[in-house]
Design a protein around this motif. Structure first.
Motif, short mmCIF file in Angstrom:
data_model
loop_
_atom_site.label_atom_id
_atom_site.label_comp_id
_atom_site.label_asym_id
_atom_site.label_seq_id
_atom_site.Cartn_x
_atom_site.Cartn_y
_atom_site.Cartn_z
N PHE A 393 35.97 41.58 52.51
CA PHE A 393 36.38 41.64 51.11
C PHE A 393 37.87 41.95 51.08
O PHE A 393 38.29 43.05 51.47
CB PHE A 393 35.57 42.70 50.36
CG PHE A 393 34.08 42.41 50.30
CD1 PHE A 393 33.19 43.07 51.13
CD2 PHE A 393 33.60 41.43 49.44
CE1 PHE A 393 31.82 42.79 51.09
CE2 PHE A 393 32.24 41.14 49.39
CZ PHE A 393 31.35 41.81 50.22
N SER A 394 38.67 40.99 50.67
CA SER A 394 40.14 41.16 50.61
C SER A 394 40.50 41.58 49.21
O SER A 394 40.37 40.80 48.26
CB SER A 394 40.83 39.86 51.00
OG SER A 394 40.49 39.50 52.34
N VAL A 395 40.92 42.84 49.06
CA VAL A 395 41.18 43.41 47.74
C VAL A 395 42.65 43.21 47.36
O VAL A 395 43.55 43.71 48.05
CB VAL A 395 40.83 44.91 47.70
CG1 VAL A 395 41.03 45.47 46.29
CG2 VAL A 395 39.39 45.12 48.18
N PHE A 396 42.87 42.46 46.28
CA PHE A 396 44.23 42.23 45.76
C PHE A 396 44.56 43.30 44.71
O PHE A 396 45.61 43.92 44.75
CB PHE A 396 44.33 40.85 45.13
CG PHE A 396 43.99 39.67 46.02
CD1 PHE A 396 43.77 38.42 45.45
CD2 PHE A 396 43.87 39.80 47.40
CE1 PHE A 396 43.46 37.31 46.25
CE2 PHE A 396 43.56 38.70 48.20
CZ PHE A 396 43.34 37.47 47.62
N GLU A 397 43.64 43.49 43.79
CA GLU A 397 43.84 44.48 42.70
C GLU A 397 42.97 45.72 43.00
O GLU A 397 41.75 45.62 42.95
CB GLU A 397 43.44 43.87 41.35
CG GLU A 397 44.00 42.48 41.06
CD GLU A 397 45.53 42.38 41.27
OE1 GLU A 397 45.98 41.30 41.70
OE2 GLU A 397 46.20 43.42 41.08
N TRP A 398 43.60 46.80 43.39
CA TRP A 398 42.87 48.00 43.80
C TRP A 398 42.14 48.59 42.61
O TRP A 398 42.74 48.84 41.56
CB TRP A 398 43.86 49.02 44.37
CG TRP A 398 43.25 50.00 45.32
CD1 TRP A 398 43.15 51.35 45.17
CD2 TRP A 398 42.71 49.71 46.61
NE1 TRP A 398 42.55 51.91 46.27
CE2 TRP A 398 42.26 50.94 47.16
CE3 TRP A 398 42.53 48.52 47.34
CZ2 TRP A 398 41.65 51.01 48.42
CZ3 TRP A 398 41.92 48.59 48.58
CH2 TRP A 398 41.50 49.83 49.12
N PRO A 399 40.80 48.75 42.69
CA PRO A 399 40.04 49.27 41.54
C PRO A 399 40.51 50.68 41.17
O PRO A 399 40.64 51.54 42.04
CB PRO A 399 38.59 49.25 42.03
CG PRO A 399 38.66 49.12 43.51
CD PRO A 399 39.96 48.49 43.84
N ALA A 400 40.76 50.86 39.88
CA ALA A 400 41.30 52.15 39.40
C ALA A 400 40.36 53.30 39.77
O ALA A 400 40.81 54.38 40.17
CB ALA A 400 41.49 52.07 37.88
N ASP A 401 39.05 53.02 39.73
CA ASP A 401 38.11 54.13 40.02
C ASP A 401 37.82 54.26 41.51
O ASP A 401 36.94 55.04 41.93
CB ASP A 401 36.78 53.89 39.26
CG ASP A 401 36.09 52.62 39.76
OD1 ASP A 401 35.00 52.28 39.27
OD2 ASP A 401 36.67 51.95 40.68
N GLY A 402 38.54 53.48 42.32
CA GLY A 402 38.38 53.62 43.78
C GLY A 402 37.03 53.17 44.28
O GLY A 402 36.63 53.49 45.40
#
Ligand code: JFZ
Length: 466
Positions: A393-402
């Motif tokens: 899973f390549s995360v571009f937009e880091w989830p605010a809630d981690g």
């Protein structure tokens, strides 16, 4: 006598080679290509001399089309070759930059639409050996460097369009597409009446003669003089005929393992893979056929000294992940200067992509498409393993809630880690089959952080956009 023995020996060796390779299935031929995912396109030729400008006039559009868009007469264009002397050409450095960027193959323009051959050829004097002060074949040393660094080599060949070898076809372009030529009306009338050609010198032979006298002999030379050619990349089938396509296609038996694209002649010569240009297909466009997006780093394939509109390394890395997550290949272009150097912007982009690929290449090479389609926050690629499946899973937009949340997770979770350093991450799958991975507070890599999730068994997620 000596000559006959040599000829017989060559034929014998070729015969053995053909017999040895003939059995390869398409999947066997495509295996390395599907594993590779990432390659370098190189558009190079005498058009790098004017580099987008003719007689002080900037010519619009892609640089390698300057002769057509500028309606430059054959005699004047061929004068350019006398200034083409790439003394700074260092194929070893080119191949090392491709390899260090994480690229596994190179496709270079052996002959583009302007007809200029970057290789020694008996079929036309319009080539680097006979028409330039440089006077040497440019592809031989590149082939040696590729062999040295284990990089596959392919040749782009403009089989139909040829604006300098008489009889070659020419796609018509309105004069204004080049520059506000006061003579546009007369020129446009001429090109309309002459199937896109703008100089009588281009039409002194019929197309079929150009095919028999130039294209077929040159493609044969490339297939005989360059063993282990991995790819033949045809382009723009303008005025192609079935007869011409059949003659060219039949030459491929000289290298049965070779991979070709879908631009020999449409629709009845599909080749091995599709070639979306300057765009990345949507999932709905995909029908299971192999495909390879080709793309410029800036706005041109061939070098233009004033085009500095380069994409960022982040954009190009995310494009590669988007393409891999859809099961495709990425052929990223460089347009060298007339001196034989990569533009500094391209060198920088290649280095930065290489830094990311050195750490995260496992999420690209040999992977398959995402079982879940796209995510709003990034992309996913998958790979079958002896124990089950690895998901990247390549995360571009880091989830605010981690929290990384993946619904429709039907497999038994083995582990979740940061690919970059193997750091174990807390992860759980709810009864509702939702995987939740607890992430570090900040993205370790803002370009794309890869979370590797290993699971038991095959993953048959439903391909839906999330
Ligand atoms: C072609 C060439 O004309 C161009 O110079 C470059 O080499 C590029 C890679 O390929 O350009 C095309 C070919 C096909 C399409 C668009 C541009 N198309 O099918 O949309």
């Amino acid at each position: 006598m000596k000559k006959t023995i040599i000829a017989l020996t060559v034929l014998l060796l070729l015969g053995q080679n053909i017999i040895a390779q003939k059995e390869l299935s398409k999947d066997e031929r495509m295996a390395w290509w599907r594993e590779a995912r990432f390659g370098m396109f190189i558009h190079w030729g005498v058009y790098a001399v004017p580099a987008g400008e003719w007689k002080g006039q900037r010519i619009g559009g892609i640089g390698e089309w300057i002769m057509n868009r500028g309606k430059i007469p054959v005699s004047e264009y061929q004068e350019i070759a006398k200034q083409f002397n790439p003394v700074r050409y260092d194929p070893d450095a080119w191949v090392r930059m491709a390899k260090d960027a994480g690229m596994k193959y190179i496709v270079i323009t052996s002959k583009h639409h302007d007809g200029f051959a970057l290789f020694e050829t008996k079929a036309s004097e319009w080539n680097v050996v006979d028409a330039t002060p440089y006077g040497k074949d440019l592809l031989k040393p590149l082939a040696e460097a590729c062999r040295k660094y284990g990089i596959k080599l392919g040749f782009y060949y403009s089989q139909a369009q040829d604006w300098n070898n008489p009889g070659g076809s020419a796609a018509r372009r309105p004069a204004r597409e080049g520059w506000e030529n006061p003579d546009s009306a007369r020129i446009d009338a001429y090109t309309k009446a002459h199937r896109g050609h703008w100089d009588p010198a281009q039409e002194t032979k019929p197309f079929a003669r150009y095919i028999d006298d130039v294209a077929v002999p040159q493609v044969r030379e490339l297939l005989i003089n360059y063993s282990d050619l991995a790819v033949l990349w045809w382009d723009t089938p303008t005025d192609m005929t079935d007869d011409a396509a059949t003659k060219l296609q039949s030459l491929l038996s000289l290298q049965p393992a070779i991979i070709t694209n879908d631009r020999l002649k449409r629709p009845n010569f599909p080749g091995d893979h599709k070639t979306p240009e300057q765009r990345i297909p949507n999932l709905a466009d995909l029908d299971g056929t192999d495909w390879e997006t080709c793309m410029t780093m800036n706005g041109t394939w061939g070098y233009k000294y004033y085009d500095h509109n380069y994409k960022t390394p982040q954009t190009l890395i995310r494009n590669l992940l988007d393409i891999a997550s859809k099961g495709g290949n990425f052929l990223l272009n460089v347009g060298p200067t007339a001196e034989g150097e990569f533009p500094p912007e391209s060198v920088d982009i290649l280095a930065k992509m290489g830094q990311w690929m050195k750490v995260n290449g496992e999420a690209v090479y040999g992977t398959r498409a995402s079982p879940w389609g796209l995510f709003t926050w990034g992309r996913c690629t998958s790979k079958m393993t002896p124990k089950g499946t690895s998901l990247y899973f390549s995360v571009f937009e880091w989830p605010a809630d981690g929290k990384l949340v993946i619904p429709g997770f039907n497999n038994k979770l083995t582990s979740a880690r940061l690919l970059a350093n193997g750091t174990k991450l807390k992860a759980s799958v709810s009864k509702a089959k939702v995987l939740t991975v607890t992430l570090p507070s900040a993205a370790p890599d803002p370009v794309a952080t890869v979370i590797k999730v290993d699971v038991k068994g095959k993953v048959d997620g439903k391909v839906t956009a999330k």
